[in-house]
Write an enzyme that holds these catalytic residues in place. Structure first.
Site, PDB file in Angstrom:
ATOM      1  N   TYR A 206       0.857  14.069   0.135  1.00 44.70           N
ATOM      2  CA  TYR A 206       0.772  14.809   1.397  1.00 44.70           C
ATOM      3  C   TYR A 206       0.928  16.307   1.146  1.00 44.70           C
ATOM      4  CZ  TYR A 206       1.341  10.023   2.853  1.00 44.70           C
ATOM      5  OH  TYR A 206       1.162   8.668   2.976  1.00 44.70           O
TER       6      TYR A 206
ATOM      7  N   GLY B 158       1.727   5.219  -0.985  1.00 46.48           N
ATOM      8  CA  GLY B 158       1.173   6.540  -1.259  1.00 46.48           C
ATOM      9  C   GLY B 158       2.230   7.431  -1.891  1.00 46.48           C
ATOM     10  N   ARG B 159       3.209   7.778  -1.065  1.00 45.77           N
ATOM     11  CA  ARG B 159       4.224   8.725  -1.498  1.00 45.77           C
ATOM     12  C   ARG B 159       4.930   8.293  -2.786  1.00 45.77           C
ATOM     13  NH1 ARG B 159       6.510  12.105   2.094  1.00 45.77           N
ATOM     14  NH2 ARG B 159       5.914  10.690   3.766  1.00 45.77           N
TER      15      ARG B 159
ATOM     16  N   CYS C 130       0.292  33.954   9.040  1.00 47.60           N
ATOM     17  CA  CYS C 130       0.829  34.641  10.216  1.00 47.60           C
ATOM     18  C   CYS C 130       1.391  33.646  11.225  1.00 47.60           C
ATOM     19  CB  CYS C 130      -0.249  35.503  10.844  1.00 47.60           C
ATOM     20  SG  CYS C 130      -0.810  36.725   9.681  1.00 47.60           S
ATOM     21  N   GLU C 131       2.487  33.010  10.848  1.00 48.88           N
ATOM     22  CA  GLU C 131       3.223  32.065  11.688  1.00 48.88           C
ATOM     23  C   GLU C 131       4.681  32.134  11.250  1.00 48.88           C
ATOM     24  OE1 GLU C 131       2.184  29.893  14.046  1.00 48.88           O
ATOM     25  OE2 GLU C 131       0.016  30.043  13.752  1.00 48.88           O
TER      26      GLU C 131
ATOM     27  N   GLU D  16       0.859  -1.192   0.000  1.00 52.22           N
ATOM     28  CA  GLU D  16       0.000   0.000   0.000  1.00 52.22           C
ATOM     29  C   GLU D  16       0.885   1.228   0.000  1.00 52.22           C
ATOM     30  OE1 GLU D  16      -2.335  -1.201   3.462  1.00 52.22           O
ATOM     31  OE2 GLU D  16      -0.732  -0.542   4.791  1.00 52.22           O
TER      32      GLU D  16
HETATM   33  C1  LIG Z   1       0.128   6.264   5.263  1.00 54.41           C
HETATM   34  C2  LIG Z   1       0.059   4.810   5.145  1.00 54.41           C
HETATM   35  C3  LIG Z   1       0.583   4.164   4.023  1.00 54.41           C
HETATM   36  C4  LIG Z   1       1.285   4.880   2.909  1.00 54.41           C
HETATM   37  O1  LIG Z   1       2.505   5.419   3.280  1.00 54.41           O
HETATM   38  P1  LIG Z   1       3.457   6.039   2.160  1.00 54.41           P
HETATM   39  O2  LIG Z   1       4.670   6.439   2.894  1.00 54.41           O
HETATM   40  O3  LIG Z   1       2.744   7.212   1.591  1.00 54.41           O
HETATM   41  O4  LIG Z   1       3.706   4.993   1.139  1.00 54.41           O
HETATM   42  C5  LIG Z   1       0.439   2.794   3.955  1.00 54.41           C
HETATM   43  N1  LIG Z   1      -0.189   2.091   4.939  1.00 54.41           N
HETATM   44  C6  LIG Z   1      -0.703   2.694   6.025  1.00 54.41           C
HETATM   45  C7  LIG Z   1      -1.378   1.865   7.035  1.00 54.41           C
HETATM   46  C8  LIG Z   1      -0.596   4.061   6.173  1.00 54.41           C
HETATM   47  O5  LIG Z   1      -1.103   4.634   7.260  1.00 54.41           O
END
Ligand SMILES: *Cc1c(COP(=O)(O)O)cnc(C)c1O
Length: 419
Positions: free
Chosen positions: A373, A278-279, A344-345, A276
């Site tokens: 992100y 994302g990045r 404003c930070e 799984e």
């Molecule tokens: C955020 C997350 C991911 C993805 O992480 P990446 O670094 O974006 O690949 C995968 N599994 C779980 C459970 C997450 O919380």
């Protein structure tokens, strides 16, 4: 980041000049490359070739409906962490049989919604959650498939805020407890244990700790199988790092090959591998386009004040993250300065004490590697409408989320009659 390059009209994304998009849509605007999303997804998918596997996209990295639709069309599954992400994943057209639901605090509504959509499985993070799921399932006449998220107690060697697999973390279940829990699941009527899950953190660039954690979790899979449990899925999590600056991140192939014998051994007895990410999929597929409003000097320091700030891209403020900054017209030399936003930070910056493009007021800059992100962490802090999002595919592009309007800022707010 080969899909962002200099050519006709300055910095381009695929076959479109970023300046053209800024002209038409304004700034700040997130720009995503369809080709980059597809390439990253396919690289991951191919890295697992020879193994029965499924690549899920971690929706929290970039939850835009069009981005999700594109990933679903490539064949990706979805890794979700909330009822809101379930809603988005269904709207985007993901096959529910490819949806896995993680998160330490799923509420009854979220559990019921997931069961209602018949998602593949829930990644369960505690004994209490498992009991709760059993009760909810029974009450609503449903059944749930679960995977236990184990905490392999390994330090991924990444930023503390994005480490999730150490002993002290709120995530997951220690391996010995997971064994005891697995024994108990047999007594539940509505919950079926079909998997083991781990995710040790994000922006992983070292293979050692990750390989160690996969070995540990794989040991649990083997142990559960030897006790007669049918473990159909082994989810090795996400977290593969990308290059923001000069990081030597492993390739997907290196990431998989580091644990391939283990995965093959597990796969041989019929267990499917899930990852799984994302990045890795979205990070380098996006950039944040911003315009310099003012140049400013304060003592010895020089500032570029841009129209994008920490509410638009939080990573520099939150994690001290580095994002490359490119000039869109490619004319500017470099000068030591900070790129800051209007919020404003003092913590509102996109780049600090760096050689940045020596941009003039009105010039466009691109903050690179902002596809993961980025928008998904944006807020309305300082009552700033959130930026527009644009998806580019070849020589076509489309706004995939409108810039928020002022009216959006007060949507749902109520001034009561007693005022
Ligand atoms: C955020 C997350 C991911 C993805 O992480 P990446 O670094 O974006 O690949 C995968 N599994 C779980 C459970 C997450 O919380």
């Amino acid at each position: 980041m080969e899909d962002f390059y200099y050519g006709e009209g300055g910095l381009r994304c695929e076959d479109v000049a970023l300046a053209e998009i800024a002209e038409s849509v304004g700034t700040p605007t997130y720009i995503y490359s369809h080709a980059a999303l597809e390439r990253a997804y396919r690289e991951l998918d191919e890295a697992f070739s020879g193994l029965d596997h499924m690549v899920c996209f971690a929706v929290k990295a970039n939850s835009n409906l069009a981005v999700l639709r594109a990933l679903a069309s490539f064949g990706a599954g979805a890794d979700i962490v909330s009822g809101g992400e379930l809603y988005r994943a269904m709207k985007a057209g993901f096959d529910p049989k490819k949806v896995v639901f993680a998160g330490v605090g799923k509420t009854e509504d979220e559990l019921v919604a997931g069961m209602g959509e018949r998602i593949l499985l829930f990644n369960v993070e505690s004994a209490s959650e498992l009991e709760h799921l059993e009760r909810c399932a029974a009450r609503h006449g449903k059944t749930a498939r679960v995977s236990l998220r184990v905490n392999p107690d390994v330090d991924p060697g990444t930023h503390a805020h994005i480490s999730t697999g150490q002993g002290e973390s709120k995530f997951g279940i220690p391996v010995d407890e997971a064994l005891a829990l697995a024994e108990r699941v047999g007594e539940y009527r509505c919950v079926e244990l079909i998997g083991v899950h781990q995710h040790i953190g994000s922006q992983i660039t070292k293979l050692g700790p990750y390989a160690e954690s996969v070995e540990k979790s794989a040991g649990l899979v083997e142990e559960l199988k030897s006790r007669g449990l049918d473990i159909k899925y082994f989810n090795i999590g996400g977290g593969l790092g990308i290059r923001y600056r000069d990081e030597e991140a492993p390739t997907p192939k290196e990431f998989v090959d580091a644990v391939r014998p283990t995965l093959e051994a597990i796969g041989a007895s019929g267990t499917k591998i899930i990852c799984e990410m994302g990045r890795y999929i979205a990070g380098n597929a996006g950039a944040l386009l911003t315009r310099v409003i003012y140049r400013k000097k304060s003592g010895a320091k020089s500032f570029l004040v841009a129209d994008a700030g920490m509410n638009d891209l939080l990573r520099p403020s939150l994690y001290d993250a580095y994002h490359e900054v490119r000039s869109v017209n490619d004319g500017a030399g470099a000068a030591l300065s900070d790129l800051v936003g209007p919020v404003c930070e003092s913590g509102d910056y996109l780049a600090r004490d760096r050689a940045l493009p020596d941009a003039a007021e009105g010039d466009l800059l691109a903050v690179m590697s902002a596809g993961a992100y980025g928008f998904s962490m944006a807020s309305n802090y300082n009552s700033r409408p959130r930026p527009a999002e644009v998806l580019v595919k070849g020589n076509r592009w489309s706004v995939v989320r409108e810039r928020e309007h002022l009216a959006d800022l007060i949507k749902g707010e109520i001034v009561p009659a007693f005022l």
